[in-house]
Design a protein around this motif. Sequence first.
Motif, PDB file in Angstrom:
ATOM      1  N   LYS A 173       0.808  -1.230   0.000  1.00 32.30           N
ATOM      2  CA  LYS A 173       0.000   0.000   0.000  1.00 32.30           C
ATOM      3  C   LYS A 173       0.834   1.269   0.000  1.00 32.30           C
ATOM      4  O   LYS A 173       0.405   2.296  -0.496  1.00 32.30           O
ATOM      5  N   ASN A 174       2.025   1.212   0.611  1.00 30.52           N
ATOM      6  CA  ASN A 174       2.835   2.428   0.700  1.00 30.52           C
ATOM      7  C   ASN A 174       4.319   2.079   0.580  1.00 30.52           C
ATOM      8  O   ASN A 174       4.690   0.917   0.471  1.00 30.52           O
ATOM      9  N   ARG A 175       5.150   3.103   0.643  1.00 30.63           N
ATOM     10  CA  ARG A 175       6.591   2.917   0.431  1.00 30.63           C
ATOM     11  C   ARG A 175       7.214   2.052   1.516  1.00 30.63           C
ATOM     12  O   ARG A 175       8.095   1.237   1.237  1.00 30.63           O
ATOM     13  N   ASP A 176       6.792   2.200   2.755  1.00 36.78           N
ATOM     14  CA  ASP A 176       7.375   1.410   3.845  1.00 36.78           C
ATOM     15  C   ASP A 176       7.073  -0.074   3.678  1.00 36.78           C
ATOM     16  O   ASP A 176       7.961  -0.917   3.827  1.00 36.78           O
ATOM     17  N   GLU A 177       5.823  -0.390   3.365  1.00 38.73           N
ATOM     18  CA  GLU A 177       5.462  -1.789   3.118  1.00 38.73           C
ATOM     19  C   GLU A 177       6.240  -2.331   1.930  1.00 38.73           C
ATOM     20  O   GLU A 177       6.695  -3.480   1.942  1.00 38.73           O
ATOM     21  N   ARG A 178       6.383  -1.515   0.903  1.00 35.32           N
ATOM     22  CA  ARG A 178       7.098  -1.942  -0.304  1.00 35.32           C
ATOM     23  C   ARG A 178       8.561  -2.228   0.021  1.00 35.32           C
ATOM     24  O   ARG A 178       9.125  -3.227  -0.439  1.00 35.32           O
ATOM     25  N   ALA A 179       9.186  -1.378   0.832  1.00 39.81           N
ATOM     26  CA  ALA A 179      10.590  -1.587   1.201  1.00 39.81           C
ATOM     27  C   ALA A 179      10.749  -2.894   1.971  1.00 39.81           C
ATOM     28  O   ALA A 179      11.703  -3.651   1.739  1.00 39.81           O
ATOM     29  N   LEU A 180       9.821  -3.182   2.889  1.00 35.03           N
ATOM     30  CA  LEU A 180       9.888  -4.437   3.653  1.00 35.03           C
ATOM     31  C   LEU A 180       9.719  -5.649   2.750  1.00 35.03           C
ATOM     32  O   LEU A 180      10.459  -6.637   2.858  1.00 35.03           O
ATOM     33  N   LEU A 181       8.742  -5.590   1.853  1.00 35.57           N
ATOM     34  CA  LEU A 181       8.490  -6.719   0.969  1.00 35.57           C
ATOM     35  C   LEU A 181       9.649  -6.927  -0.006  1.00 35.57           C
ATOM     36  O   LEU A 181      10.062  -8.062  -0.265  1.00 35.57           O
ATOM     37  N   VAL A 182      10.203  -5.850  -0.538  1.00 31.58           N
ATOM     38  CA  VAL A 182      11.354  -5.968  -1.442  1.00 31.58           C
ATOM     39  C   VAL A 182      12.506  -6.655  -0.714  1.00 31.58           C
ATOM     40  O   VAL A 182      13.134  -7.570  -1.245  1.00 31.58           O
ATOM     41  N   HIS A 183      12.773  -6.233   0.523  1.00 31.41           N
ATOM     42  CA  HIS A 183      13.875  -6.843   1.269  1.00 31.41           C
ATOM     43  C   HIS A 183      13.604  -8.326   1.526  1.00 31.41           C
ATOM     44  O   HIS A 183      14.511  -9.153   1.390  1.00 31.41           O
TER      45      HIS A 183
END
Length: 142
Positions: free
Chosen positions: A107-117
């Motif tokens: 949904k947002n940049r923080d979630e995206r950063a966690l999922l990418v990692h």
Amino acid sequence: MDSPVPPRPAEPRPRRRDRHGRGMRGPVAPPQVPLSASRAETFRDLVQDSVERLERHWPQLADVDFLVLEVPGSPDESVPLGSAVPAAKDRPARIMIYRRPVEIRTKNRDERALLVHEVVVEQVAELLGLAPESVDPRYGQD
């Protein structure tokens, strides 16, 4: 009958103000703000940050190519978020992260950063034949 030659226009003066007299416009945002970064560039930066974080503990990752692709090439029933291809004699190992499936699931940049990692850690673990927790002890805790 000869038509008169129009006078040559004068050289334009350098503009010091805009036409409404309010002065020239400044930049929309300061240069340090990533205003012009596209979603794809921002996603590549997230992948790069994750890879750099892991390379500190796993120097052999310097020989691995990390690629960001829009979507996976083959349409399967389940859409992968990433994939790993071991090295062959004529090319290095590759890890692909698929941008659109990851973006759709966040949904947002923080979630995206966690999922990418998490995806990068999972693919590195698969490539090295290790558990994701041994590649990154914080895997799954965020």
